[in-house]
Write an enzyme that holds these catalytic residues in place. Structure first.
Site, PDB file in Angstrom:
ATOM      1  N   CYS A  26       1.032  -1.101  -0.085  1.00  0.00           N
ATOM      2  CA  CYS A  26      -0.019   0.211   0.080  1.00  0.00           C
ATOM      3  C   CYS A  26       1.049   1.256  -0.173  1.00  0.00           C
ATOM      4  CB  CYS A  26      -0.880  -0.066   1.180  1.00  0.00           C
ATOM      5  SG  CYS A  26      -0.173  -0.119   2.875  1.00  0.00           S
ATOM      6  N   HIS A 569     -17.433  13.665  15.697  1.00  0.00           N
ATOM      7  CA  HIS A 569     -18.364  13.099  16.437  1.00  0.00           C
ATOM      8  C   HIS A 569     -18.593  13.983  17.602  1.00  0.00           C
ATOM      9  CE1 HIS A 569     -19.900  10.096  19.461  1.00  0.00           C
ATOM     10  NE2 HIS A 569     -20.327   9.404  18.197  1.00  0.00           N
TER      11      HIS A 569
END
Lengths: 647, 95
Positions: A26, A569
């Site tokens: 990756c 959040h």
């Protein structure tokens, strides 16, 4: 230590190549699938200079290398002979695809990012020539010149844009691709090509080539690279390979500038020395070939030149016919050769109309309109690169229709009597200056109507517009959009780039580990930072899309244009409030810019209800990044730099 | 490479009984569980399907109480994957 040595040691430490079932990478890690993770010497790897750390998760044995992991991966694959394995798995599909399809896919792919620009400039070009044809503007006027520069600038320097997208596609550095293309289209070289000839190579043959300059003594056969498509694809393909080789052998300290320095010095001259002559000779052969066929049987020439015209254009070899065309106009006052290509753009828009009416794909539908309009005025690039070529069959259909059109023109003896604009605006140039409307003129009208209708009808019935297996990137992405996966989410991890994320709130910084909720504090959701908000306003920290706004309005998910997935959040356990004390100003799917008001909340009321208002701001795809840097400030205001994601 | 393997895919349907639906915390639990497996795991709700390994993806579904969801797994360890995810759902979210 070279990459190969490092690769050798890594392979040894993960238990030898026999222990590796597969390896991928990756952005920062080598991801091994090991047959037995117990055989790997994790401690030795952790202590290795070339390895940052080792992580074992998701059934993967991940060796964190850093940003240069692609080079190490390459070396690991070579050392371990793993690629052979990988190729075995993919061999079947590769073979099935065939060279033609692969090539078409490459062209379609590199055009995707610039399609909107292609459409926009195509329309500007089209309308500009329409206004001239209507007599609203003179071609000498400043307005025309400026509009022409807007419309044509992009087309002229198209290779530069393709240099970026093609280089990216081949895994090289995009800006390097642009630099190569910029050299190819440099105005001074274009000037030289039209200038004085110093010698002529292969004189007397069809390969006769005027040479204007030499490079280190080697004659350079120049061609016009402006507006070309294929030369830059070849150039970037080889540049990406050369760049990778240099990446591997040049010491890291000087790499950043030595690699592009050498790559440019090698690739640009080679492109000029190799591509120029090849394209020139192919173009000349086509010109000579078509002329010969025409003398022998005009109808065959009509079929060939009509059918292959768009293919010639894609390869940039169509201009082998242009000198013949100008010569015909100058000597005979008429041209029947380029006249036979006239149906081509009408066949294209016929196919586009067919796609437009049948496709279930919203994006294709949206692209069809501008492609049709600019195609009507003879600017067929948007139609080819945006619609027909990616779908493949409509492109082939339009070539067939264009071949039929070419045959009709050849048979009826239609001819052009002057150079002029393109598309429907070119129709008047078929009128004979003395005899007026001739049989040829009617032949031309029949030809374009037939080509248009034929391409349209064939596309409706055989265009395979809604085929599932067409492997078209434009279409695939859009289908995902409509049905299952949200492409923004699906691709975010692969495309995540470094970016700055600013504070959505005013308030005091709380380290994530001190946020009173284990899920956030443990970084289970990803890395991030907490803010104890001073007031109840959340503004967007990035440009992007609202991926999710919970019906309880306490949590906002954003996917930034650069690929970061950010969760804001508000408060802890505030899901229990069921939306009370929260006001949302946005909806799921909204496009947002930095500073847009997203949600307001009542700080005091939430505290009174017994919930902390501490707001974690999490990059939920933290795994896609090498590192995420947090602000060092204790106090932030909206718009202050909060997080920096690094590759 | 898109190979049709519908017949081999494992799928299961659940009803969410948790009062607050699938919000940040349970989404994280699900995603972390799903991340332990090789298989492609998807969660579907209301005709939309997303990758169960992406927190943002799962949250974008906005799954409320009473929702019918389907979880599918496709890959070498699909059975274990589905069992693992089922365990999390039963424990925290529903049945």
């Amino acid at each position: 230590m070279s990459y190969n040595e490092l690769a050798k040691e890594i392979i040894e430490l993960v238990g030898g190549k026999e222990n590796v079932s597969s390896v991928s990478h990756c952005i920062t890690r080598l991801r091994f699938h090991l047959k037995d993770e117990g055989k790997a010497n994790t401690e030795a790897l952790n202590n290795h200079d070339g390895v940052v750390t080792v992580r074992q998760s998701a059934g993967q044995y991940q060796v964190v290398i850093g940003n240069h992991v692609p080079n190490v991966y390459q070396a690991v694959v070579e050392e371990g002979g793993f690629e052979a394995q990988k190729q075995q798995n993919t061999e079947e599909t590769e073979e099935k695809k065939g060279l033609f399809n692969k090539f078409v896919d490459i062209i379609s792919n590199i055009f995707i990012p610039i399609l909107p620009l292609l459409m926009a400039t195509g329309i500007i070009k089209g309308f500009n020539s329409l206004f001239v044809a209507l007599g609203w503007m003179e071609t000498t006027s400043g307005t025309y010149q400026l509009l022409n520069a807007i419309g044509d600038g992009f087309f002229t320097f198209l290779p530069i844009f393709l240099g970026y997208t093609a280089m990216k596609k081949f895994g090289g550095t995009p800006f390097l691709g642009m630099a190569i293309a910029a050299a190819l289209v440099h105005p001074s070289l274009a000037g030289i090509a039209e200038g004085e000839t110093i010698k002529t190579l292969f004189s007397g043959t069809i390969f006769e080539s005027p040479v204007q300059i030499t490079f280190l003594g080697i004659p350079v056969i120049l061609m016009s690279y402006t507006s070309s498509v294929v030369p830059i694809i070849f150039a970037t393909f080889f540049a990406s390979k050369v760049e990778r080789k240099f990446q591997a052998i040049i010491p890291t300290v000087v790499k950043s500038f030595i690699v592009p320095f050498l790559t440019l010095l090698i690739i640009v001259p080679i492109t000029f020395l190799v591509i120029g002559p090849i394209a020139t000779w192919i173009a000349q052969s086509i010109g000579a070939g078509v002329s010969a066929i025409y003398d022998f049987a005009p109808i065959v020439a009509g079929i060939v030149i009509g059918g292959f015209w768009q293919v010639f254009v894609i390869f940039g070899v169509h201009w082998g016919l242009i000198p013949i065309y100008y010569n015909n106009l100058a000597v005979q006052g008429s041209d029947m050769l380029i006249a036979m290509t006239f149906a081509a753009s009408f066949a294209q828009i016929g196919a586009v109309l067919g796609v437009w009416l049948t496709t279930k794909n919203k994006k294709l539908k949206r692209l069809s309109f501008p492609a049709f309009i600019s195609g009507l005025f003879g600017v067929s690039e948007p139609a080819i690169y945006g619609i027909t070529l990616p779908l493949k069959r409509p492109f082939i259909i339009s070539c067939i229709a264009s071949a039929v059109g070419g045959a009709i023109i050849a048979v009826t003896g239609a001819a052009l009597y002057s150079a002029g604009p393109l598309g429907i605006l070119k129709i008047p140039t078929f009128i004979h200056p003395e005899q007026g409307i001739t049989t040829g003129f009617w032949g031309m009208l029949i030809s374009i109507v037939v080509a248009f209708v034929l391409a349209f009808v064939l596309t409706l019935f055989f265009g395979g517009v809604n085929r599932k297996d067409k492997g078209v990137t434009v279409v695939d992405e859009e289908n995902k959009d409509q049905t299952d996966e949200n492409p923004v989410i699906a691709h975010a991890t692969e495309t995540a780039q470094a970016e700055n994320i600013v504070s959505p709130l005013n308030g005091e910084i709380i380290p994530l580990a001190e946020v009173p909720d284990q899920v956030f504090a443990s970084e289970a959701m990803g890395k991030g930072i907490g803010i104890n908000p001073a007031d109840g306003q959340v503004k967007s920290p990035v440009n992007g899309i609202i991926t999710t706004i919970f019906n309880t309005k306490h949590a906002i998910g954003i996917t930034s244009d650069q690929g970061a997935e950010i969760l804001i959040h508000i408060g802890i356990d505030t899901v229990q409030l069921d939306g009370k004390h929260f006001t949302a100003h946005i909806n799921q799917g909204d496009q947002i810019k930095v500073g847009d008001l997203l949600v307001e909340f009542d700080v005091d009321a939430i505290k009174k209800a017994g919930y902390p208002v501490i707001t974690p701001i999490i990059v939920t795809n933290s795994n896609a990044y090498g590192d995420i840097e947090l602000t060092a400030s204790k106090q932030v205001n909206q718009g202050d730099l909060l997080l920096i994601t690094k590759k | 490479m898109t190979v049709e393997r519908m017949n081999e895919m494992k799928e299961q349907t659940f009803t969410i009984t948790a009062e607050t639906g699938v919000h940040a915390r349970p989404a994280t639990l699900l995603v972390n569980k799903a991340g332990q497996f090789e298989s492609e795991i998807e969660i579907g709700y209301n005709d939309k399907k997303v990758n169960l390994k992406s927190i943002m993806g799962v949250m974008s579904l906005g799954i409320p109480k009473g929702a019918q969801i389907t979880v599918s797994a496709d890959g070498s360890d699909e059975e274990a994957a589905l069992a693992g995810v089922t365990e999390i759902i039963k424990e925290h979210l529903g049945e």
